[in-house]
Design a protein around this motif. Structure first.
Motif, short mmCIF file in Angstrom:
data_model
loop_
_atom_site.label_atom_id
_atom_site.label_comp_id
_atom_site.label_asym_id
_atom_site.label_seq_id
_atom_site.Cartn_x
_atom_site.Cartn_y
_atom_site.Cartn_z
N THR A 212 18.86 48.57 8.09
CA THR A 212 17.35 48.33 8.07
C THR A 212 16.50 49.06 8.72
O THR A 212 15.17 49.03 9.16
N GLY A 213 17.07 49.86 9.67
CA GLY A 213 15.94 50.99 10.42
C GLY A 213 15.76 49.74 11.86
O GLY A 213 14.47 49.87 13.14
N ALA A 214 16.27 48.92 12.32
CA ALA A 214 15.81 48.08 12.82
C ALA A 214 17.02 47.82 14.40
O ALA A 214 17.85 48.80 14.31
N ILE A 215 15.95 48.21 15.50
CA ILE A 215 16.85 47.40 17.19
C ILE A 215 17.38 46.47 17.29
O ILE A 215 16.48 45.45 17.26
N GLY A 216 18.13 46.19 17.63
CA GLY A 216 18.79 44.73 18.45
C GLY A 216 18.40 45.00 20.16
O GLY A 216 19.57 45.84 20.72
N ILE A 217 18.29 43.90 20.59
CA ILE A 217 18.16 44.11 22.15
C ILE A 217 18.82 42.37 22.81
O ILE A 217 18.87 41.04 22.17
N VAL A 218 20.16 42.60 23.58
CA VAL A 218 20.32 41.29 24.13
C VAL A 218 20.29 41.35 24.92
O VAL A 218 20.81 42.48 26.13
N THR A 219 19.54 39.78 25.69
CA THR A 219 19.11 40.13 27.65
C THR A 219 19.20 38.25 27.73
O THR A 219 20.07 37.32 26.79
N ASN A 220 19.33 38.38 28.79
CA ASN A 220 19.91 36.55 29.29
C ASN A 220 17.40 36.04 29.97
O ASN A 220 17.90 35.09 29.84
#
Length: 715
Positions: A212-220
């Motif tokens: 997809t060319g997307a980035i994923g960011i996981v935060t709290n």
């Protein structure tokens, strides 16, 4: 960060950390909370299967790193993003500084990124005149204190709310209350204007999805959403190892990451960014977006057949969560930039052997990190391999070389042990060395060490060897050097348990030490030679089982020998046959001989148990010893943290006695709290540590090997 020039300076840093009472309490509290939270988060899931799938997918992605980068770049640039590849840390810093200059940036806000820590991005940008503000609460706190993170996920876990209140009072010039909710509000109030004023936001990313060319960011905390949306320029920095072929594979990592990191089913925020978003403050109404991929040695790692597995790491920090050493000293003393077991390895590749050479010696080899790793990385093995490589690069120490030379020569080794028996006479009484020479006594006063036995087991064997007619099993007994020369009574007890149960025991006299001590010292060639000697001595073709009473020996014979000789065409088949037949004593008694309540007397008293690391994790044996204790007519009283290391670790306890003493004290505290009369375990090394500690403190609790307690109870 690591600045110690040698082991002496490093040990001084460790002692300083041990004196930090709040650090100890904070780490201890989380270490007790984490296992239960993780177990609850993974309840009902096939954890091993999931980890296997992640490992397999990450390995395949690493092998296609260049191809995946080009494919992602094409997708992302089609969506208006500028994609860069930085070969080095310096190149990444210069690319990001150039983006800031091109867009007339003065103020930058950042969300948490270990990759940014890896390249010292803040230092570079600040030196270029930019104002950089960390916005993750923990990262902001340590930025204000001018220090690095002590955990990959919880960077300020080492600080108390009192320390944070004092810090915030200093920053705001107002007295702040020691109340966590109010302190969070202070941070929010101070940081909000920074988001609004900043022209550029820098984030990390947990994955870059190629399809997809997307980035994923996981935060709290949600700060990453503000960092990536409010400023008109967004730069995402990540390693090439974050390239993920499909969204499905990225979502699979998400099933593990928060559960393994903090015991959460899911984190508070998962943000997906695909191309330039709308941005009112940008000249064309669209955000200016750049993605910088960092190589910094990752391509070379991907091509290495052994170390490519480190690129599986999802940066959950769980290897630190369960590490007994990290629990004592925290991340500033158990890592450089990256923390925990993975940090010990990455430091060597990303920051050089000067930073890694002391750290890699501080692994107790308990295997807890490997057992919890979300990507199935064999962390203890890689740490030992790096230690060996550093020795090869810088030269082996005299003690290490001497130990290797002695262990390779069985006759010399055994002659020295027999000579030590005579030399110890003026110093020994009641089975213990009462007065250690000053050279050996230094820092070892936390336990009493055992004396060499009057007769080694090999001298007793001809007299006690049982005769078994029509045996069901042919069993080769491997004693290991400790039970042969220090605790022969444990092997005698095992013979008494096994005799008459249909097993024909043999004890080949050409066997020697298992070789694990030289592996721990980084002497791999010596370890290979010792392995070959033992396989020759206990020819697997002659036996149904190769039985050992030492959990560490068993794990090393079964798994370590395969790593040492499995790729050697001359030994590959033999070592596999050998490894297949290795079995620990509890499993042999419980699963093979099938000893049950009918085989034992009743009313044997109360016992508690210490699970040796190499038994419960190295071999995966958990139920057999506990079932045996119950079946043997003993009142088994489980103790807290039974599977946490006792602090022995072979040569570790000699090299880091201050850490070994702390781990031992905690173990004995838990065991004595059960009120049991006897502490039972399955490893002579653990017996040495536990018995020595109890003897030193004058406790009435006794320590017995499983073979001894079963021999006491058997009919």
């Amino acid at each position: 960060m690591q600045h110690a020039k040698n082991l002496k300076e490093y040990r001084a840093e460790l002692r300083e950390a041990l004196g930090d009472e709040f650090l100890r309490q904070a780490m201890d509290k989380f270490a007790r909370f984490y296992p239960g939270a993780r177990a609850r988060a993974f309840a009902g899931m096939d954890v091993d299967g999931l980890i296997h799938e992640i490992a397999e997918a990450k390995d395949k992605a690493a092998a296609r790193m260049d191809e995946l980068y080009e494919a992602f770049k094409a997708k992302a640039e089609a969506a208006g993003v500028v994609v860069h590849l930085a070969r080095t840390a310096r190149e990444a810093n210069e690319i990001i500084a150039a983006i800031a200059k091109e867009n007339e940036v003065k103020r930058i806000v950042k969300s948490k990124s270990m990759t940014a820590e890896e390249i010292h991005l803040n230092h570079h940008l600040e030196a270029e005149g930019y104002e950089v503000t960390e916005t993750d609460l923990g990262e902001w706190i340590i930025q204000l204190r001018g220090e690095g993170p002590t955990h990959m996920v919880m960077p300020a876990i080492h600080l108390s709310r009192y320390q944070v209140a004092d810090l915030f009072s200093e920053v705001t010039h107002q007295k702040q209350e020691v109340d966590i909710e109010k302190l969070v509000k202070v941070a929010r109030r101070e940081l909000r204007p920074r988001y609004i004023e900043a022209e550029m936001g820098i984030s990390g990313a947990n994955m870059a999805v190629v399809e997809t060319g997307a980035i994923g960011i996981v935060t709290n905390e949600g700060n990453a959403r503000l960092v990536t949306t409010l400023p008109r320029v967004h730069v995402a920095l990540m390693g090439l190892d974050k390239l993920t072929p499909t969204l499905a594979e990225g979502l699979r990592v998400l099933r593990v990451l928060p559960r393994n990191a903090t015991g959460q089913a899911i984190s508070s925020y998962v943000t997906w960014i695909n191309g330039r978003n709308e941005c009112a403050s940008s000249p064309d109404g669209k955000k200016i977006m750049h993605i910088v991929f960092l190589d910094n040695g990752r391509s070379a790692l991907a091509r290495d057949p052994l170390f490519s597995q480190v690129l599986r790491c999802v940066r959950c920090g769980a290897c630190a969560n369960v590490c007994p050493v990290y629990r004592l000293v925290g991340g500033h003393r158990y890592g450089h930039i990256y923390i925990g077991a993975i940090g010990l390895i990455l430091t060597y590749f990303f920051h050089g052997r000067d930073k890694a050479k002391n750290l890699v010696q501080n692994c107790i080899n308990c295997g807890a990190c490997k057992a919890v790793c979300a990507a199935g990385i064999d962390l203890p093995m890689l740490i030992k391999e790096i230690h060996a490589r550093i020795l090869d690069e810088e030269g082996h120490s005299a003690p290490s070389t001497l130990l290797a030379a002695v262990l390779k020569n069985r006759k010399l080794f055994h002659t020295l042990l027999r000579s030590a028996k005579l030399a110890q006479k003026p110093l020994a009484s009641g089975g213990y060395i009462r007065h250690l020479p000053m050279l050996l006594a230094k820092d070892q006063g936390f336990r009493t060490l055992p004396a060499i036995a009057a007769k080694p087991f090999r001298d007793l064997w001809p007299r006690i060897r049982p005769e078994t007619k029509s045996p069901r099993y042919r069993v080769g007994l491997f004693s290991g050097c400790v039970q042969d020369f220090v605790y022969p009574e444990q092997c005698v007890a095992a013979v008494n348990v096994v005799a008459g149960k249909g097993a024909a025991l043999d004890f080949p006299l050409d066997q020697s030490c298992c070789g694990l001590p030289v592996v721990m010292m980084g002497e791999i060639e010596a370890a290979r030679e010792v392995a070959r000697q033992n396989i020759r001595a206990l020819d697997p073709g002659k036996y149904d089982y190769i039985l050992t009473l030492c959990a560490s020996c068993a794990s090393h014979l079964k798994h370590g020998y395969l790593k040492l000789l499995g790729d050697d065409p001359a030994w590959a088949v033999k070592v596999r046959q050998f490894a297949d037949k290795v079995i620990d004593f509890s499993s042999f008694a419980h699963d093979v001989l099938k000893l049950g309540p009918e085989d034992f007397r009743k009313d044997g008293g109360s016992v508690t148990y210490h699970a040796p690391c190499h038994l419960c994790r190295g071999l995966g044996v958990k139920d057999a010893p506990r079932d045996l204790l119950r079946d043997a007519g003993l009142d088994y009283k489980p103790s807290e943290e039974e599977e946490v290391c006792c602090g022995f670790g072979g040569t570790f306890s000699m090299k880091f006695p201050e850490l070994s003493a702390e781990l031992l004290a905690k173990k004995l505290e838990h065991a004595e709290a059960t009120g049991a009369q006897t502490l039972v375990t399955d490893c002579p090394g653990c017996v040495m540590q536990l018995r020595g500690g109890l003897e030193k403190k004058g406790s009435s609790m006794r320590v017995k090997h499983m073979a001894e307690i079963l021999a006491q109870q058997i009919k």
